[in-house]
Design an enzyme around this catalytic site. Structure first.
Site, mmCIF file in Angstrom:
data_model
loop_
_atom_site.group_PDB
_atom_site.id
_atom_site.type_symbol
_atom_site.label_atom_id
_atom_site.label_comp_id
_atom_site.label_asym_id
_atom_site.label_seq_id
_atom_site.Cartn_x
_atom_site.Cartn_y
_atom_site.Cartn_z
ATOM 1 N N TYR A 68 1.139 -0.743 -0.130
ATOM 2 C CA TYR A 68 -0.305 -0.267 0.070
ATOM 3 C C TYR A 68 0.954 1.356 -0.104
ATOM 4 O O TYR A 68 1.453 1.253 0.806
ATOM 5 C CB TYR A 68 -1.123 -0.005 1.177
ATOM 6 C CG TYR A 68 -1.807 1.038 1.217
ATOM 7 C CD1 TYR A 68 -1.510 2.401 2.059
ATOM 8 C CD2 TYR A 68 -2.927 1.636 0.577
ATOM 9 C CE1 TYR A 68 -2.545 3.186 2.210
ATOM 10 C CE2 TYR A 68 -3.599 2.629 0.258
ATOM 11 C CZ TYR A 68 -3.320 3.316 1.357
ATOM 12 O OH TYR A 68 -4.041 4.275 1.846
ATOM 13 N N ASP A 98 9.863 2.662 -0.881
ATOM 14 C CA ASP A 98 8.327 3.044 -0.442
ATOM 15 C C ASP A 98 9.035 3.166 1.370
ATOM 16 O O ASP A 98 8.217 2.498 1.926
ATOM 17 C CB ASP A 98 7.367 2.883 -0.966
ATOM 18 C CG ASP A 98 6.036 3.526 0.460
ATOM 19 O OD1 ASP A 98 4.932 3.283 0.346
ATOM 20 O OD2 ASP A 98 6.263 4.215 1.861
ATOM 21 N N LYS A 114 4.863 9.761 8.694
ATOM 22 C CA LYS A 114 4.816 9.409 9.422
ATOM 23 C C LYS A 114 5.783 10.034 10.583
ATOM 24 O O LYS A 114 5.774 10.816 10.656
ATOM 25 C CB LYS A 114 4.950 8.025 9.735
ATOM 26 C CG LYS A 114 3.426 7.164 8.902
ATOM 27 C CD LYS A 114 3.803 5.968 8.816
ATOM 28 C CE LYS A 114 2.488 5.145 7.780
ATOM 29 N NZ LYS A 114 1.319 5.356 8.322
#
Ligand code: KE4
Length: 428
Positions: free
Chosen positions: A145, A240, A268
């Protein structure tokens, strides 16, 4: 929780105005059942619900809270920045310090652009790779994802997988056709894809350690194979590391695996809990970005001073504490407790773990990709999830998410959580 809980009444109000009552689908508890609780405060390893229940938190706001919630150093940094305003719409000193820290921590990043989410980071990195190579096709991996931009909501993990719709409605076939989806950990699939699309692959984007299909690590040599085949074909390799950056190691997975991607996406942790994303890498690629080059990318709040101040404080704290060995010891303690409890019960389980990331798959099959992740008993996971929640431990409300530890989880909090998981497994 009592039927007339504060969370229930908040959820009833939310359902009237917010689709599914949540601002991000995975929070809705759809795959584990029941209604989500609302949180009014968080500190260290603990969440305080709207009904004043204290929960030991292993979601850590999906990764950012590596120092635990509301860490005093990060809180003080935000407060100090707030004295001077919230957003200027001009360059500010914090952005420069953040860029210098990212480049220091992640040597493959020669230049970096801040944005406001992991989705923006990956979406922008892909546009940049397409602009740099003048190619259209991209490769992603089933179960990975990378946020919710159109090119990437194909066989996606996290909430998309949790809700059983890994391919979102609303994505034009023309977009989807440019995305080649391969099984993770499969070298032959890489060979075949590059042979079938020779000269057309702009980039490969990968969660080098997967955190959105549960936690899955690569087979030995797989990442190097990926690095070699992308270099051979002039294809941009994008790691990623929105989730793994600064978590798996100070320099992320690429430091631990000694692989140099061409571009890296971050998020994050670098926002210290405030909205943030970033992408960076080779200067010759990054210099294609506006205002220098023809690839456009922008953001009203990119480099926001409060988010930068929070992220800078968090990164400096990581540099000072170097908590990675301790986080791995905590992760192993949790893993070993779950393995022992399941063994005592004769319950097949896989507990992949690296540092402060882990997940629990109730299956006898070693989990190494999307297909084997699906062999996990999601219904049993849902019972395990609620059993832990009733006993005061909050895991990600999905069998297809990673769990996170923070430096606030040591000692009593982790011992208690291990005892709860052991008790819950025994009662399954
Ligand atoms: P955001 O747009 O949610 O900031 O980041 C997207 C993203 C990109 N890349 C990776 C590897 C990610 O894990 C994420 C987001 N992670 C999910 C948790 N699995 C966010 C939680 C949610 O969607 O609410």
């Amino acid at each position: 929780m009592s039927s007339s809980s504060v969370s229930d009444s908040l959820f009833a109000r939310a359902l009237k105005l917010i689709p599914g009552g949540v601002n991000s689908p995975v929070r809705a508890f759809r795959s584990v059942g029941g209604a989500p609780f609302f949180v009014k405060a968080a500190r260290g390893a603990m969440l305080t619900t709207a009904d004043d229940r204290e929960l030991i938190d292993f979601v850590c706001t999906w990764g950012p809270a590596i120092h635990g919630h509301n860490h005093p150093t990060i809180k003080a940094a935000i407060a100090a920045a707030l004295e001077h305003g919230t957003s200027f719409g001009t360059p500010n000193p914090y952005e420069v310090e953040m860029a210098e820290l990212i480049v220091k921590f992640v040597p493959s990043i020669q230049k970096v652009r801040m944005c406001n989410s992991g989705t923006e980071a990956t979406m922008s990195a892909i546009r940049l790779a397409r602009g740099f190579t003048r190619r259209d096709k991209i490769i992603k991996f089933a179960g990975c994802y990378h946020g919710h931009s159109d090119s990437l909501l194909i066989k996606a993990g996290s909430g998309a997988l949790t809700h059983g719709n890994p391919d979102s409605a609303g994505v034009p076939a023309a977009f989807a056709n440019e995305t080649v989806v391969l099984p993770y950990n499969d070298r032959a699939a890489l060979d075949a894809a590059f042979a079938a699309n020779a000269g057309q692959i702009a980039c490969v984007i990968i969660e080098a350690y997967c955190g959105n299909v549960g936690f899955i690590m690569p087979d030995a040599g797989y990442l190097q194979y990926l690095r070699d085949i992308t270099a051979k074909h002039g294809t941009v390799l994008i790691f990623d590391e929105v989730m793994t950056g600064f978590r798996i190691a100070r320099g992320g997975v690429q430091e631990r695996e000694r692989i140099t991607p061409d571009l890296t996406c971050l998020g994050k942790i670098i926002g210290g809990g405030l909205p943030v994303g970033a992408f960076g890498g080779r200067a010759d690629i990054m210099d294609m970005l506006a205002p220098l080059g023809p690839v456009y990318q922008a953001g009203t709040l990119s480099g926001n001073p409060l988010a930068m101040a929070a992220g800078i404080a968090g990164l400096k704290l990581l540099d000072e504490l170097n908590p990675y060995a301790r986080l791995d010891a905590l992760g192993r303690q949790l893993r070993d407790a779950v393995l022992a409890a399941c063994q005592a019960k004769g319950l097949p389980v896989q507990v992949p773990q690296c540092g402060s990331m882990f997940s629990i798959f109730f299956t006898p099959t070693p989990v190494r990709d999307y297909a084997t992740a699906l062999t996990g008993d999601a219904k049993l996971f849902a019972r395990f999830f609620h059993g832990c929640l009733e006993r005061g431990v909050y895991l990600a409300p999905s069998a297809y998410e990673a769990g996170f530890l923070s430096t606030a989880h040591d000692g009593a909090a982790l011992d208690r959580a291990c005892a709860v998981m052991t008790e819950t497994i025994r009662a399954l």
